[in-house]
Design an enzyme around this catalytic site. Sequence first.
Site, PDB file in Angstrom:
ATOM      1  N   GLY A  77       7.462   2.894  -2.006  1.00  0.00           N
ATOM      2  CA  GLY A  77       6.139   3.103  -1.443  1.00  0.00           C
ATOM      3  C   GLY A  77       5.142   3.542  -2.500  1.00  0.00           C
ATOM      4  O   GLY A  77       5.495   3.804  -3.653  1.00  0.00           O
ATOM      5  N   PHE A  78       3.900   3.646  -2.097  1.00  0.00           N
ATOM      6  CA  PHE A  78       2.818   4.034  -3.001  1.00  0.00           C
ATOM      7  C   PHE A  78       3.107   5.372  -3.667  1.00  0.00           C
ATOM      8  O   PHE A  78       3.219   5.477  -4.892  1.00  0.00           O
ATOM      9  CB  PHE A  78       1.512   4.063  -2.189  1.00  0.00           C
ATOM     10  CG  PHE A  78       0.333   4.694  -2.877  1.00  0.00           C
ATOM     11  CD1 PHE A  78       0.106   4.514  -4.233  1.00  0.00           C
ATOM     12  CD2 PHE A  78      -0.561   5.456  -2.147  1.00  0.00           C
ATOM     13  CE1 PHE A  78      -0.993   5.092  -4.853  1.00  0.00           C
ATOM     14  CE2 PHE A  78      -1.667   6.036  -2.755  1.00  0.00           C
ATOM     15  CZ  PHE A  78      -1.875   5.864  -4.108  1.00  0.00           C
ATOM     16  N   ILE A  79       3.282   6.405  -2.878  1.00  0.00           N
ATOM     17  CA  ILE A  79       3.520   7.743  -3.420  1.00  0.00           C
ATOM     18  C   ILE A  79       4.937   7.857  -3.973  1.00  0.00           C
ATOM     19  O   ILE A  79       5.166   8.392  -5.058  1.00  0.00           O
ATOM     20  CB  ILE A  79       3.264   8.811  -2.347  1.00  0.00           C
ATOM     21  CG1 ILE A  79       1.795   8.792  -1.914  1.00  0.00           C
ATOM     22  CG2 ILE A  79       3.646  10.197  -2.853  1.00  0.00           C
ATOM     23  CD1 ILE A  79       1.511   9.586  -0.652  1.00  0.00           C
ATOM     24  N   TYR A 108       1.129   8.890  15.471  1.00  0.00           N
ATOM     25  CA  TYR A 108       1.569   9.088  14.087  1.00  0.00           C
ATOM     26  C   TYR A 108       1.552  10.575  13.737  1.00  0.00           C
ATOM     27  O   TYR A 108       2.544  11.129  13.258  1.00  0.00           O
ATOM     28  CB  TYR A 108       0.659   8.310  13.133  1.00  0.00           C
ATOM     29  CG  TYR A 108       0.759   8.782  11.700  1.00  0.00           C
ATOM     30  CD1 TYR A 108       1.920   8.596  10.957  1.00  0.00           C
ATOM     31  CD2 TYR A 108      -0.320   9.420  11.080  1.00  0.00           C
ATOM     32  CE1 TYR A 108       2.017   9.036   9.641  1.00  0.00           C
ATOM     33  CE2 TYR A 108      -0.231   9.866   9.772  1.00  0.00           C
ATOM     34  CZ  TYR A 108       0.935   9.667   9.061  1.00  0.00           C
ATOM     35  OH  TYR A 108       1.020  10.119   7.767  1.00  0.00           O
ATOM     36  N   LYS A 141       4.720  13.343  12.900  1.00  0.00           N
ATOM     37  CA  LYS A 141       4.804  14.122  11.661  1.00  0.00           C
ATOM     38  C   LYS A 141       4.840  15.622  11.956  1.00  0.00           C
ATOM     39  O   LYS A 141       5.561  16.369  11.305  1.00  0.00           O
ATOM     40  CB  LYS A 141       3.640  13.770  10.734  1.00  0.00           C
ATOM     41  CG  LYS A 141       3.605  12.318  10.285  1.00  0.00           C
ATOM     42  CD  LYS A 141       4.870  11.904   9.554  1.00  0.00           C
ATOM     43  CE  LYS A 141       4.862  12.312   8.108  1.00  0.00           C
ATOM     44  NZ  LYS A 141       6.031  11.782   7.358  1.00  0.00           N
TER      45      LYS A 141
END
Length: 337
Positions: A11-13, A153, A157
């Site tokens: 993923g991006f991070i 979402y 979380k």
Amino acid sequence: MKTALVTGSAGFIGSFVCERLLQDGFRVIGIDAMTDYYDVQLKKRRQARLLQSEHFRAIEDYVETPGLLMDLFASEKPDVVVHLAAQAGVRYSIENPRSYLESNIVGTFELLEAARAFPPQHMLLASTSSAFGANTEMPYRETDKADHQMSFYAATKKATENMAHSYAHLFGLPITMFRFFTVYGPWGRPDMALFKFTKAILEDTPIDVYNHGNMKRDFTYVADLVEAIRLLIDAAPVRPAEGESVPEGDSLSPVAPWRVVNIGNSDSVQLTDFIAAIEEATGRKAERNLMPMQPGDVPATWADAELLKTLTGYAPKTSVREGVAQFVAWYREYYQI
């Protein structure tokens, strides 16, 4: 050589976190399902960069796969875990909520069960600024109540924060939850505003500007975020001793080695100013398609990052102008524009 397990490693991070840990001498095991939520080729190219290191191992599978993480913890016994795998995106959670249930809730449960059986020295789990939900008092502080999430979402979380706290309390697992604030930068996600805006502006097509541009975000450059995560790895929470009070401003649980930490730029930037920075970096003007607020979205975010500074001595500092310019330069090179 310490072993780090990073979920969501393509993923991006996650890819940047893996890269940093490899640079710091860790052996890194990365798990990523390579889902098609966005361009899989982008994920493969991120992973290919990591595979250049002999100390990186890639596993392509879903974290919610029963027994996968348990077997991996049993064989590898990671010292550090950075859990970034999740189904992301506020708007997509309205269309496909089950994917959030499976990835975010069930995936985190599988991780916690594996850690219960084979405890690492420190686990760091990604949450989100969206967990603050309907809160209007800003900047957001970790000690503020966060009871009214605005999207499924965000709800999933926040649920993982509560799940992790219960495992930290029951089994003594040191856990840090971190809440991200609108992360951006090179190799970013195509579903995020910066990517979509840059693409549209360079293609001379209109950009959709929600809430008529009356939105503010605490934009956090990815390199700053990764630095904060790396420093937090060495700042594992310790359960307070009996009779010991939690310091003012610290989100440390009074009954568990668990805390939540904001990672943000401590600044709230108007969306129109963000667009202006993209226009400056691209050398083009944006054609704006003004839209109403989207369901599940919030008008503003702004982090109080004092706890991060107290724990690590670090404060994110990259300006939006500088960070956007870095992204646009990467975008032009990646797509050969």
